[in-house]
Every structure is written in C-alpha cells, then in structure tokens.
Design an enzyme around this catalytic site. Structure first.
Site, PDB file in Angstrom:
ATOM      1  N   LYS A  65      39.893  52.287  37.297  1.00 35.90           N
ATOM      2  CA  LYS A  65      40.755  51.116  37.211  1.00 35.90           C
ATOM      3  C   LYS A  65      41.496  50.998  38.528  1.00 35.90           C
ATOM      4  O   LYS A  65      41.943  52.021  39.085  1.00 35.90           O
ATOM      5  CB  LYS A  65      41.757  51.287  36.067  1.00 35.90           C
ATOM      6  CG  LYS A  65      41.093  51.280  34.698  1.00 35.90           C
ATOM      7  CD  LYS A  65      40.602  49.885  34.328  1.00 35.90           C
ATOM      8  CE  LYS A  65      40.057  49.835  32.919  1.00 35.90           C
ATOM      9  NZ  LYS A  65      39.613  48.463  32.564  1.00 35.90           N
TER      10      LYS A  65
ATOM     11  N   GLU B 286      34.967  44.669  39.013  1.00 40.82           N
ATOM     12  CA  GLU B 286      35.052  43.940  37.743  1.00 40.82           C
ATOM     13  C   GLU B 286      36.351  43.134  37.684  1.00 40.82           C
ATOM     14  O   GLU B 286      37.424  43.660  37.967  1.00 40.82           O
ATOM     15  CB  GLU B 286      35.002  44.985  36.616  1.00 40.82           C
ATOM     16  CG  GLU B 286      34.869  44.433  35.213  1.00 40.82           C
ATOM     17  CD  GLU B 286      34.746  45.579  34.184  1.00 40.82           C
ATOM     18  OE1 GLU B 286      34.346  46.706  34.557  1.00 40.82           O
ATOM     19  OE2 GLU B 286      35.065  45.330  33.015  1.00 40.82           O
TER      20      GLU B 286
ATOM     21  N   SER C  20      34.883  54.943  31.968  1.00 42.71           N
ATOM     22  CA  SER C  20      35.939  54.154  32.572  1.00 42.71           C
ATOM     23  C   SER C  20      37.166  55.063  32.617  1.00 42.71           C
ATOM     24  O   SER C  20      37.625  55.534  31.578  1.00 42.71           O
ATOM     25  CB  SER C  20      36.215  52.930  31.694  1.00 42.71           C
ATOM     26  OG  SER C  20      37.355  52.247  32.148  1.00 42.71           O
TER      27      SER C  20
ATOM     28  N   GLY D 196      33.692  48.650  26.805  1.00 41.58           N
ATOM     29  CA  GLY D 196      34.356  49.384  25.729  1.00 41.58           C
ATOM     30  C   GLY D 196      35.805  48.953  25.614  1.00 41.58           C
ATOM     31  O   GLY D 196      36.369  48.373  26.556  1.00 41.58           O
TER      32      GLY D 196
ATOM     33  N   ASP E 269      37.459  48.347  38.287  1.00 43.63           N
ATOM     34  CA  ASP E 269      37.842  47.261  37.384  1.00 43.63           C
ATOM     35  C   ASP E 269      39.301  46.920  37.635  1.00 43.63           C
ATOM     36  O   ASP E 269      40.188  47.765  37.473  1.00 43.63           O
ATOM     37  CB  ASP E 269      37.639  47.723  35.925  1.00 43.63           C
ATOM     38  CG  ASP E 269      37.886  46.610  34.909  1.00 43.63           C
ATOM     39  OD1 ASP E 269      38.291  45.508  35.305  1.00 43.63           O
ATOM     40  OD2 ASP E 269      37.669  46.876  33.704  1.00 43.63           O
TER      41      ASP E 269
ATOM     42  N   LYS F 250      31.199  42.500  25.921  1.00 45.78           N
ATOM     43  CA  LYS F 250      31.982  43.186  24.884  1.00 45.78           C
ATOM     44  C   LYS F 250      31.821  42.353  23.632  1.00 45.78           C
ATOM     45  O   LYS F 250      32.153  41.158  23.642  1.00 45.78           O
ATOM     46  CB  LYS F 250      33.466  43.250  25.261  1.00 45.78           C
ATOM     47  CG  LYS F 250      33.778  44.266  26.343  1.00 45.78           C
ATOM     48  CD  LYS F 250      35.245  44.305  26.659  1.00 45.78           C
ATOM     49  CE  LYS F 250      35.513  45.338  27.745  1.00 45.78           C
ATOM     50  NZ  LYS F 250      36.815  45.100  28.399  1.00 45.78           N
TER      51      LYS F 250
ATOM     52  N   LYS G 104      33.596  54.517  36.637  1.00 43.90           N
ATOM     53  CA  LYS G 104      34.362  53.293  36.933  1.00 43.90           C
ATOM     54  C   LYS G 104      35.832  53.671  36.945  1.00 43.90           C
ATOM     55  O   LYS G 104      36.297  54.369  36.042  1.00 43.90           O
ATOM     56  CB  LYS G 104      34.060  52.257  35.856  1.00 43.90           C
ATOM     57  CG  LYS G 104      35.129  51.208  35.587  1.00 43.90           C
ATOM     58  CD  LYS G 104      34.653  50.178  34.564  1.00 43.90           C
ATOM     59  CE  LYS G 104      35.797  49.655  33.714  1.00 43.90           C
ATOM     60  NZ  LYS G 104      35.311  48.742  32.642  1.00 43.90           N
TER      61      LYS G 104
ATOM     62  N   ASP H 244      34.283  40.215  33.132  1.00 41.25           N
ATOM     63  CA  ASP H 244      34.556  40.766  31.801  1.00 41.25           C
ATOM     64  C   ASP H 244      35.373  39.705  31.050  1.00 41.25           C
ATOM     65  O   ASP H 244      34.809  38.846  30.353  1.00 41.25           O
ATOM     66  CB  ASP H 244      35.309  42.100  31.974  1.00 41.25           C
ATOM     67  CG  ASP H 244      35.793  42.737  30.665  1.00 41.25           C
ATOM     68  OD1 ASP H 244      35.660  42.099  29.603  1.00 41.25           O
ATOM     69  OD2 ASP H 244      36.336  43.863  30.690  1.00 41.25           O
TER      70      ASP H 244
HETATM   71  O1  OSB Z   1      38.592  46.073  31.013  1.00 43.90           O
HETATM   72  O2  OSB Z   1      36.971  47.263  30.361  1.00 43.90           O
HETATM   73  C1  OSB Z   1      38.161  46.959  30.294  1.00 43.90           C
HETATM   74  C2  OSB Z   1      39.929  49.348  27.893  1.00 43.90           C
HETATM   75  C3  OSB Z   1      40.851  48.505  27.307  1.00 43.90           C
HETATM   76  C4  OSB Z   1      40.908  47.206  27.730  1.00 43.90           C
HETATM   77  C5  OSB Z   1      40.050  46.736  28.728  1.00 43.90           C
HETATM   78  C6  OSB Z   1      39.117  47.569  29.294  1.00 43.90           C
HETATM   79  C7  OSB Z   1      39.080  48.904  28.886  1.00 43.90           C
HETATM   80  C8  OSB Z   1      38.190  49.894  29.473  1.00 43.90           C
HETATM   81  C9  OSB Z   1      37.908  51.095  28.622  1.00 43.90           C
HETATM   82  O3  OSB Z   1      37.782  49.849  30.613  1.00 43.90           O
HETATM   83  C10 OSB Z   1      36.501  51.292  28.299  1.00 43.90           C
HETATM   84  C11 OSB Z   1      36.374  52.358  27.252  1.00 43.90           C
HETATM   85  O4  OSB Z   1      36.460  52.051  26.047  1.00 43.90           O
HETATM   86  O5  OSB Z   1      36.172  53.497  27.640  1.00 43.90           O
HETATM   87 MG    MG Z   2      36.974  45.327  32.214  1.00 45.21          MG
END
Ligand code: OSB
Ligand code: MG
Length: 368
Positions: free
Chosen positions: A163, A213, A135, A290, A188, A262, A161, A238
């Site tokens: 953001k 996402e 991510s 994560g 996401d 999660k 992925k 999520d």
């Molecule tokens: O939405 O998946 C998410 C990190 C912090 C809060 C929300 C998210 C995330 C990530 C990071 O996408 C995933 C990672 O730990 O690499």
């Molecule tokens: Mg997410």
C-alpha cells in the site's frame, strides 16, 4: 429453488495484525454474513462492506439496513431457477453493490450445493489451482514492512503488493527493489494522489512495477486515462470499476491496462463474470482482489479466480495471515508454490464452523 428465508449475522473478529491503507487502519473486522435458506439447502456468503464508508460509500450499517429493508424483501418468497436471477430481482435498488453481492453469492452457493457441483465449475472456471499474491498494508516502519515481505516470499507468494500514499512510497519502493530486484511487485494507492502529483508519480516508473493500483479518485476513469498516457507503469483500476460498463469505458479510454475484480464491488458473481468476459475480449488481464475476508468470502474469491482471464496472481491469500482461527474448515491454505488448489467437492468446498460462528456473532436477524 425457493428462497424461504435469509439470515443476517454480524461477527466481531480481531485481525492478527492491523491493516493500513491510505484511507486508514483496520484492527478488527465487523463481518456481515448472509445465509439463504432454500428448500433444505443453506447458501452462505460474506458482505465485504467495511467498518466505515472509506473504501466505498457502503459500510456494514448501510449494507445491513439495505438488505433488511429492501433487498431481502425483494428475494424472500421468490422461486428462482438460478442464482443469477437475483440481480434482476434486486435491480430497483440503486448501487449498494456489496449488499447485493452478499445475497446473490449466497444463492450461488445454494445452487451449487443443490446441483451437487463445485461452485467454480458452475461459474465456468477452468483452472484447478489459482495463483496467489499478498497485499501488505502500511507499517509503523520500513524495517517492519521489509520483514513482512521476507516472510511472504519465503511462504511462496508469487506477487507482493504494498500500500502506498504520499510519504510512504518512493523511498520504501526503492529499498524493496534494491533487496529484491526481480520479484513481481506492485502498489496500491487507494486514491491517495491527484493529477498534479504527475511528476511524483512518474518516479514510480523506476521500479519496474507490475502495476500501480487506483492512484486517483475512487469514482474516476477519465483522469486515469490522462495519467496512463504519461506513465510507463500500467495502471490497474479497483474502486473505479463498479460494473461491466465501467470496465468497457475504462478499456475504451485506455484508462488502465489491468483490472482488479472484487465480487462485492461489482455487485455479485454474475457481474464479476461479465467484467471478466469484457476484459478477456479486449485482452486486459484481471486478478481477484480481496477485502480482508473470512474463509467464507475467500472461498467465493477462490472459485471466481478459476476463470480463464484471471492471469495475474490475486490478493487471495491464506486464512492464517488474517485470523487466529478462521470460520471455515479446512482453512484457506496456500502451497509452497504460492497457489490454492481448488476443491472438487460440491459448493465452495469449505465447511462452516457453526459453533465458532455462533460464538463470534454479535447480532443476528432472520428475514422471512
Ligand atoms: O484496495 O485492495 C484494496 C483491503 C481493504 C480494502 C481495500 C483493499 C484491501 C486490500 C486487502 O488490498 C486485500 C486482502 O484482502 O488481502
Ligand atoms: Mg485496491
């Protein structure tokens, strides 16, 4: 298994590189670790609550206080056969899933050690190697993001992925697709869009994304169902999925075609297994999300990802992407095939670096 005491620790750990989502930028983590002391065995887990109430209403201060004042008192002194009983003991407290998950998962680790079994086997996992994606947060420039994608693909990661948010979406997705037409790519939004962005969201369909996402509100299922009917791209939920019943509702309403599990968000490994089973039954693929974890939380994510229906690469990646030095040994490492092989050792299969943990600890509290 008698739960004799619970220790809370807050560690301060700077991230190697900031992580930015539509709700903000994180540069340093305040990590809450939970240790369950059970008849000579120590079970460890990580609370994934963030530095502020942005991903969810939970954050480190609510988790610390809720564990100290309500959840730990419901557990300390109790004798349980299995970690899974913890959920019932804590059920008087509404919500606060991340706080509950940390306690329950620490007990799962203790149970696995006590039974001399790998945690993943105790959870019912069957995979011996899990598939990894990354991510990648919002960057200061498109070039910076392109460079990071290049690095992660070279390392072997199976899915990228990114953001997204309004202003950091279509243009960068177009650039990525032009350069890498065939990679598994997803995005996401962390709730950055609204239903009247529909015409804008339709344009995401041009990029052959594995999924988008959480485009809409963090607590919504119904509006996602309406949106999913309008999009070719699969929606993955999520934030909206807090437990098995949310998964049931989302599936029944066709609000998504994929679910991100999660373990902190759903309140612990028992509920994560239930969400997984619900999705398997309805042929909805899942993957493990994560939360910028240290190796302690990451190790639990690895174990969970060995369950059958974790069919898509998760956001479980190498320690070195986040930390100068992780608190576990060996660090979480990813093969050049973009996988993490699962340890055959009892417990999580990772040892704690207790000296390092002590050095990083900003406060601690023993609850007896
Ligand atoms: O939405 O998946 C998410 C990190 C912090 C809060 C929300 C998210 C995330 C990530 C990071 O996408 C995933 C990672 O730990 O690499
Ligand atoms: Mg997410």
């Amino acid at each position: 298994m008698k739960i004799e005491a619970i220790t809370l620790r807050e560690l301060h750990m700077p991230l190697k590189h900031f992580f930015e989502t539509s709700f903000g930028r994180t540069t340093s983590r305040r990590v809450l670790l939970v240790t369950a002391h059970c008849e000579g065995v120590e079970g460890w887990a990580e609370c994934v609550a963030g530095e502020g109430p942005f991903f969810s209403y939970e954050w480190i201060e609510t988790a610390w206080a809720t564990i100290r004042d309500f959840l730990a008192p419901a557990l300390v002194g109790k004798d349980v056969w299995q970690a899974t009983e913890a959920a019932t003991l804590m059920s008087k407290v509404r919500g606060h899933n991340m706080a509950k998950a940390a306690l329950e998962n620490a007990l799962w680790d203790a149970e696995a050690q006590q039974k001399q079994q790998p945690l993943w086997k105790l959870l019912g996992g069957t995979r011996t190697e899990i598939a990894c994606g990354v991510s990648i947060g919002i960057q200061d420039s498109h070039d910076e993001l392109m460079k990071q994608i290049e690095t992660e693909l070279a390392a072997g990661y199976q899915r990228i992925k990114i953001k997204v948010k309004p202003g950091w979406d279509l243009e960068i997705l177009a650039k990525i697709r032009k350069r890498w037409p065939d990679i598994l790519l997803s995005c996401d939004a962390n709730s950055a869009y609204r239903p009247n962005d529909l015409e804008h969201l339709r344009k995401f369909d041009d990029f052959n994304l594995l999924m988008i996402e959480q485009p809409l509100w963090d607590d919504d299922i119904f509006q996602h169902a309406k949106l999913q009917r309008e999009l070719k791209t699969s929606i993955c939920l999520d934030e909206s999925i807090r437990h098995e019943r949310d998964a049931q509702a989302a599936i029944a309403l066709d609000a998504c075609r994929i679910i991100n599990i999660k373990v902190g968000r759903v309140g612990g490994l028992t509920e994560a297994i239930a969400v997984h089973a619900q999705c398997l039954q309805h042929n909805i693929p899942v993957w493990c999300g994560g939360m910028l974890e240290t190796g302690i939380g990451r190790a639990h994510n690895v174990a969970l990802s060995t369950l059958l229906n974790f069919r898509l690469p998760g956001d479980v990646s190498a320690s070195k992407r986040y930390w100068e030095e992780d608190v576990v040994e060996p660090e979480i490492e990813v093969t050049e095939r973009g996988t993490i092989p699962v340890s055959k050792k009892a417990g999580t299969g990772y040892e704690l670096k207790k000296d390092l943990i002590a050095r990083l600890t900003a406060r601690s509290l023993e609850l007896t």
